[in-house]
Every structure is written in C-alpha cells, then in structure tokens.
Design an enzyme around this catalytic site. Sequence first.
Site, PDB file in Angstrom:
ATOM      1  N   ASP A  71      -3.932   5.346   7.260  1.00  0.00           N
ATOM      2  CA  ASP A  71      -2.772   5.062   8.103  1.00  0.00           C
ATOM      3  C   ASP A  71      -1.652   6.065   7.901  1.00  0.00           C
ATOM      4  O   ASP A  71      -0.914   6.384   8.840  1.00  0.00           O
ATOM      5  CB  ASP A  71      -2.252   3.653   7.815  1.00  0.00           C
ATOM      6  N   CYS A  77      -8.382   0.585   1.436  1.00  0.00           N
ATOM      7  CA  CYS A  77      -7.149   0.817   2.194  1.00  0.00           C
ATOM      8  C   CYS A  77      -6.964  -0.122   3.374  1.00  0.00           C
ATOM      9  O   CYS A  77      -7.750  -1.025   3.606  1.00  0.00           O
ATOM     10  CB  CYS A  77      -7.059   2.288   2.576  1.00  0.00           C
ATOM     11  N   ASP A  78      -5.933   0.172   4.154  1.00  0.00           N
ATOM     12  CA  ASP A  78      -5.273  -0.799   5.017  1.00  0.00           C
ATOM     13  C   ASP A  78      -6.178  -1.660   5.902  1.00  0.00           C
ATOM     14  O   ASP A  78      -6.045  -2.867   5.943  1.00  0.00           O
ATOM     15  CB  ASP A  78      -4.250  -0.083   5.900  1.00  0.00           C
ATOM     16  N   LYS A  79      -7.063  -1.061   6.680  1.00  0.00           N
ATOM     17  CA  LYS A  79      -7.870  -1.845   7.613  1.00  0.00           C
ATOM     18  C   LYS A  79      -9.276  -2.097   7.103  1.00  0.00           C
ATOM     19  O   LYS A  79     -10.035  -2.836   7.731  1.00  0.00           O
ATOM     20  CB  LYS A  79      -7.939  -1.134   8.979  1.00  0.00           C
ATOM     21  N   CYS A 118      -2.067   3.724  -1.991  1.00  0.00           N
ATOM     22  CA  CYS A 118      -0.681   4.086  -2.299  1.00  0.00           C
ATOM     23  C   CYS A 118      -0.043   3.079  -3.253  1.00  0.00           C
ATOM     24  O   CYS A 118      -0.280   1.881  -3.170  1.00  0.00           O
ATOM     25  CB  CYS A 118       0.123   4.212  -1.019  1.00  0.00           C
ATOM     26  N   GLU A 164       1.968   1.288  13.603  1.00  0.00           N
ATOM     27  CA  GLU A 164       2.943   1.055  12.547  1.00  0.00           C
ATOM     28  C   GLU A 164       4.196   1.884  12.815  1.00  0.00           C
ATOM     29  O   GLU A 164       4.114   3.000  13.322  1.00  0.00           O
ATOM     30  CB  GLU A 164       2.360   1.423  11.182  1.00  0.00           C
ATOM     31  N   SER A 188       4.370  -0.489   8.485  1.00  0.00           N
ATOM     32  CA  SER A 188       3.624  -0.137   7.289  1.00  0.00           C
ATOM     33  C   SER A 188       4.056  -1.037   6.152  1.00  0.00           C
ATOM     34  O   SER A 188       5.185  -1.536   6.128  1.00  0.00           O
ATOM     35  CB  SER A 188       3.899   1.325   6.924  1.00  0.00           C
TER      36      SER A 188
END
Length: 624
Positions: A81, A122-124, A195, A499, A525
């Site tokens: 992202d 990570c995000d998704k 992150c 985002e 985010s």
Amino acid sequence: MPKLRSATSTEGRNMAGARALWRATGVKDNDFGKPIIAIANSFTQFVPGHVHLKDMGSLVASAIEEAGGIAKEFNTIAVDDGIAMGHGGMLYSLPSRELIADSVEYMVNAHCADALVCISNCDKITPGMLMAALRLNIPVVFVSGGPMEAGKTKLSDKLIKLDLVDAMVAGADSNVSDEDSAKIERSACPTCGSCSGMFTANSMNCLTEALGLSLPGNGSMLATHADRRELFLEAGRRVMALAKRYYHQDDESALPRNIANFKAFENAMTLDIAMGGSSNTVLHLLAAAQEADVDFTMADIDRMSRLVPHLCKVAPSTPKYHMEDVHRAGGVMGILGELDRAGLLHTDVFHVAADNDGTPGSGTLKSVLAQYDVMQTQDEKVKHFFMAGPAGIPTTKAFSQDCRWPSLDNDRQEGCIRSREFAFSQEGGLAVLSGNVAENGCIVKTAGVDESNLTFIGSARVYESQDDAVAGILGGEVVAGDVVVIRYEGPKGGPGMQEMLYPTSYLKSRGLGKACALITDGRFSGGTSGLSIGHVSPEAAAGGTIALIENGDRIEIDIPKRSIKLAVSDVELNARREKMHSLGPMAWKPIGRQRYVSLALKAYAMLATSADKGAVRDRSKLED
C-alpha cells in the site's frame, strides 16, 4: 467421522491420473491417506513485509511432514500500500483483498486440501486470507512475517525513532532541509517486516491472535528476531493437531468458524479499540464476519467503542512506542490480559494456542492468558520470549538477530500497555460517528485525534478525488478551519476505496494537522492520525449525502457525542438530491474527474458494497 477432503483426488482407480500427478510433485506410496495441508504463502520482492517469506513455507512444511502430513505450498499476490499510494496503483489495493481470498479458495478447493496454513503479513493479505479461511471452514493456523524494527536516526544531535509516515511528512515539509529529509527517508524503514507502527498490517496480525487463529507473539514479534522461527514451526505442528482432531475425532471445535465465533469477533474488536488499531480493521473484520456467517455489524462496533478504554498507544498516534515496544510489554496477550481484568473479554472461546488435557488447540483463551500474559505467567520462557528486541541493523533477512531487552515493560501505569485505571483514555481508540453526512456510519481513529479536536466545526472544501485534494492542500487552497471533503473514492466510486495518507500527511506538513478536518468515503492508512474521518457510508457513488455537500457548507463533528452533521436543512438536501437525480446517467458520479479505470476494476466496482458492509461483494447480485 469426516472423510479427508483430499481422498476425493487420492482414492479409487478412477483417480489414477490424479495420483500420478500427485506422485510427480513428490508424493510417495506411503503418503496417500495422509492429510494434505495447503500452505498459502505470499512471498514477493515488491513488499518489505513479504520480502523475507521465500523460505517460510518450507519451514512450515518441515513441521507438517514431521507430524505426519503432506505439505503443498502456493503463493498469492501481495500489494504494498505504501508503494501503491498517491497514484493510480492505490485503486488496486482493496480489490486485491478479494482476489487473494478467491485465489486461496480456488487453490484449496481445486486440489481438495484438508487444512491450511496462511503465511501473510501486510495490509490486504491477512484480511484476504482470513476471509478465505472462514469461507472454506477447514482447520487453519495463521502465521505472519512480523513487524519491521522502528527506524532510528539523529537529527540536531537528538536520537529519534521513525517510521514510514515520518518520511512522507518530512518529504512534503518545506521547512525540513533536503539533507534531513533524505536522512529520514533512509532510516524510516530499516528492515524487512510490516511497517513498525500500529498500522493496518500489524493491527490485523494482532487481531488474528484475538480471533484465536494465530499463536501468541504473531502480531508483535519482530520479523528479524530468531524467536520468530519457532512460530512458523509451531504453526505447522498446530495445524496438524487441528486436522487430526477434526478428521480423526470428529471434533468441530477445530474448525475456524467455531473458533472465530461472535464472541471472538467481539474480542478482536475490543482489542482493536483498546490498542487504537488502524481504522481499516473495521472494514476487514466486517468482511471476515460475513464470510464466517457471524452477525457482527457496525452497531456492535459502535456499542463496544463506548465501553472499551484506550490501553495501548503506538505510532502513528505517538512517536514514543512502536511494535517492538508493544512486544516488550507483553504483546497482544498483555493487552488482552488487561482487558480481561477489566471484565471486557470473553475468555471461554477456543484458541489454536490453547491445550486441554494435552490436546493442542482444544482449550480456551483463558488458558492461553494464564500462560502468555506477562503480568500473571510464571513461565520464564514466556518472559524471555517477550524480551526479544531490535538489533538496529538494516537487513532483509528473517531471524537474523537474537537481541533482548534488559527487562520487560511491566509498567501498567505509565508504560506502553496500561491497566484500565491508568488508561490513555477511558474511551477507546476507534469510534463510529453517524448523522446526515453518514447515515450508515463512518469511522474515526480517535487514538490519533488531539483532545482539542474532539469537537470541530468548519466549512466544507469539496474535492472529487484524492488527486484534486492533494493539489488543493499543497497549493494553499485549504486553510485553517476547513473540513476537507474527498468523495467518490469509496469502494464503488473510486473504485477501490483509496487510502488518504498523502492528504493527511500534507495537512500536517503545512501546519494544518490540528486546524482542519478531513472526511471521505475512502479510507485511511493505518499510518494516519489527526481528525481524519473515513468509510462514510453510503458512499457518494451509492447515493450518499456526502455527494450533496457543497463548498462552504457548515459541517459539525462531535466525537464524544458520536455525531457528524451537515448543517443544511432537509428541504435543501432534498432539493439537491432531486437535482442530482435529474442528471440521469451522470448522477452520483464525480464531476470532471479524469481517471482511467480498467476492466478489472470495473468488475470489482459492479459488485462492491459500501464500507459499512465491509466493502465486500453484494451477494444479492450473485444469488439466484
């Protein structure tokens, strides 16, 4: 007794061809009849959170095979992202969640796998795999790649901790010299891993612990630390234990839908609110609940947000603490322990880490907390585990260091994790607001909102896209007292629900972080802080009131009262709505926006629901 799913392709003369193909993958005569465990990996060299996952599947496989199973690995896509942000690439991030869920379903069902290990980060990727696991409802264990170490550098002879957001803000701040900006950029993301703050990736990996589907430390143990290796090995052992319980003992408590039930979803949301997790977690939990057939809605989140205190404050809400500090304070189990003592947790739910009478994964969260909550455990190995710390050496290699903190952070009064009595605030880190701007609700990460901004009244500054908003902020069009409205960026209208980290970062860099609010039908985010209100539902493209806001309209935001109101009369709003309808095919579409939308994104948009439904596919359009 349930039959192995894999028997469909391994038993009987008519499956001779399938067996021949299995043999070509390395399966031997004495392997047939063993459970086939799918390992869904997500290694890619595009994403720092996944760059170190290449050999993790083999690690899990070794434990599966040692426990008597057949391990077969495949890979999913993984979008970064941060790299995709600020340009057309972000349109693909949220839709990739559905593709990941579908690809896991396709691989597992096409090859009749009996159980599943999900290697995400990570995000998704974690949400997509979670949706698939609950959709498939076969034994599953999650193990993530882990968070990266926090960045550290010296500025003006002062050592500071950094993360990705610091690099973004510094890059847009004209008061920061080129030299300092470059220094921050080079130091912000020093190692492999997700992150380092309580952003979306780490939030979701923490929530899998609360849902009962991953092992203690999954959300907080650093990617670089040698102790993380054992999590991968234990995931392989645990999934085999779950598979044997289900297929050999007809024990349905080993299935993910019986682990991640309504109480477990409440636990996950309670944790999320207490730790001030990313607002994206709301989107993903709602989506996962639908896959699990659990009736968990925005109303539940609203109810819980009023009861749960904010016990853990982490970057981007404070520069003081990052995930490495959360781990030192006891990780997710440390937070859950405080929630339990506050009477806010269901401890009678199943958990893959819990043992009962020597049977792995058959006990409840209560027994997991007894062993892994650093404030009550007597196990020195557990205390040693949570003392794992950063090395401060840039690397892309997993398990590359074995550093330890000199002590645990057991300070529940002023430490990273607080008790209820000494909470950062008695109301939690996320809140649901509603009103005529968002009839079905919207989300604000209150953990990142300054106390002076809990109520805000301002004039609307409307933009039809994130790109236009960025130009307006950097061009000086946005001034103190404005409420920046970014619309047609929802799941359907974007499409893809971008985002908005760049607009919020640029507001900070222009000195407007506390002087402006931002509302959008897009999302934020996990790195966002400030008065940033997202997930406005219904979205503009679905006929939401946000599409009717005009420049100069007065918008009133009251977080304590959970209210967001457009100070325009119902008569005027009805007139605006009629005018919009009169536009025919151009109604509920952005004015003058130039954006290429591919066929793949159009297909996603056709079925996408608004954020209050998790931005999942509209099932009513697919059912006969």
